[in-house]
Motif scaffolding. Structure first.
Motif, mmCIF file in Angstrom:
data_model
loop_
_atom_site.group_PDB
_atom_site.id
_atom_site.type_symbol
_atom_site.label_atom_id
_atom_site.label_comp_id
_atom_site.label_asym_id
_atom_site.label_seq_id
_atom_site.Cartn_x
_atom_site.Cartn_y
_atom_site.Cartn_z
ATOM 1 N N GLN A 1 0.814 -1.203 0.000
ATOM 2 C CA GLN A 1 0.000 0.000 0.000
ATOM 3 C C GLN A 1 0.854 1.261 0.000
ATOM 4 O OE1 GLN A 1 -2.519 -0.605 3.389
ATOM 5 N NE2 GLN A 1 -3.978 -1.831 2.223
ATOM 6 N N ARG A 2 2.094 1.184 0.480
ATOM 7 C CA ARG A 2 2.952 2.362 0.513
ATOM 8 C C ARG A 2 3.766 2.553 -0.760
ATOM 9 N NH1 ARG A 2 5.956 2.042 6.247
ATOM 10 N NH2 ARG A 2 4.246 1.132 7.404
ATOM 11 N N ALA A 25 -4.163 -5.879 -5.244
ATOM 12 C CA ALA A 25 -3.378 -4.751 -4.730
ATOM 13 C C ALA A 25 -2.305 -4.342 -5.742
ATOM 14 C CB ALA A 25 -2.744 -5.112 -3.384
ATOM 15 N N LYS A 29 -1.998 -0.683 -7.644
ATOM 16 C CA LYS A 29 -0.775 0.122 -7.677
ATOM 17 C C LYS A 29 -0.383 0.447 -9.118
ATOM 18 C CE LYS A 29 -0.147 1.337 -3.795
ATOM 19 N NZ LYS A 29 0.015 2.774 -3.519
ATOM 20 N N GLU A 32 -2.236 3.249 -10.449
ATOM 21 C CA GLU A 32 -1.750 4.529 -9.927
ATOM 22 C C GLU A 32 -0.452 4.967 -10.607
ATOM 23 O OE1 GLU A 32 -1.255 4.199 -5.695
ATOM 24 O OE2 GLU A 32 -3.324 3.564 -5.385
#
Length: 180
Positions: A1-2, A25, A29, A32
């Motif tokens: 998530q980071r 996940a 990412k 993004e």
């Protein structure tokens, strides 16, 4: 998530609810703009005994890799080969073109790295160990390493595998210089 820049995942067995959550996940990412490289072990993906119980009833253990490949096609559409945020390669399939593979599926030049497991985030954090990302009944050990210098050493090894699989490696942000 980071993750903000890149994620690299190498995995032997990738199935079950935890594996599917991780796959989603990774796709999130990539959406993004985080460059995401996933290196799969082709032999494990064909075993089938875990995915039959979870996502791919009656089929081979390929549900999660197929989800990733479908998203890769969408996210990388219209881009040159090797460009785009999400790339998924099978080590055994592609590496065979770049070096001989023996009958057991291992590289004959002695770089038998495709069974490795790890998640590397932003050239800093590494999760390494024996755990697969699946519904495996065994309870092996994985370790979170927060050491950019050591991460660069691990990423250099990952990049060897990635290149053998036909991918264009992302260079680590610095030298292999562990700060243990």
């Amino acid at each position: 998530q980071r993750a903000r820049a890149n994620v690299r995942l190498e995995v032997y067995s990738f199935s079950g609810p935890d594996g599917m959550r991780l796959a989603h996940a990774l796709v999130a990412k990539a959406r993004e703009g985080v460059v995401t490289h996933v290196l799969l072990d082709r032999l494990s993906q064909k075993r089938g005994y875990l995915a039959e119980e979870t996502f791919n009833i009656g089929g081979a253990n390929n549900a999660i890799p197929e989800v990733l490949r479908q998203h890769m096609a969408i996210l990388n559409q219209g881009r040159a080969p090797g460009e785009g945020p999400l790339h998924v390669l099978d080590f055994n399939d592609e590496a065979e073109r770049n070096q001989p593979i023996d009958a057991a599926g291992f590289p004959t030049v002695g770089i038998a790295l495709h069974h490795a497991k790890g998640l590397y985030v932003d050239d800093r954090w590494s999760i390494v160990g024996g755990n697969n990302f699946d519904k495996d009944p065994t309870h092996d050990l994985s370790v979170l390493i927060d050491d950019p210098g050591l991460a660069n050493c691990i990423i250099a090894r990952f990049n060897v595998q990635w290149a053998l699989a036909g991918g264009r490696p992302m260079a680590p942000h610095g030298p292999c210089a562990p700060q243990l």
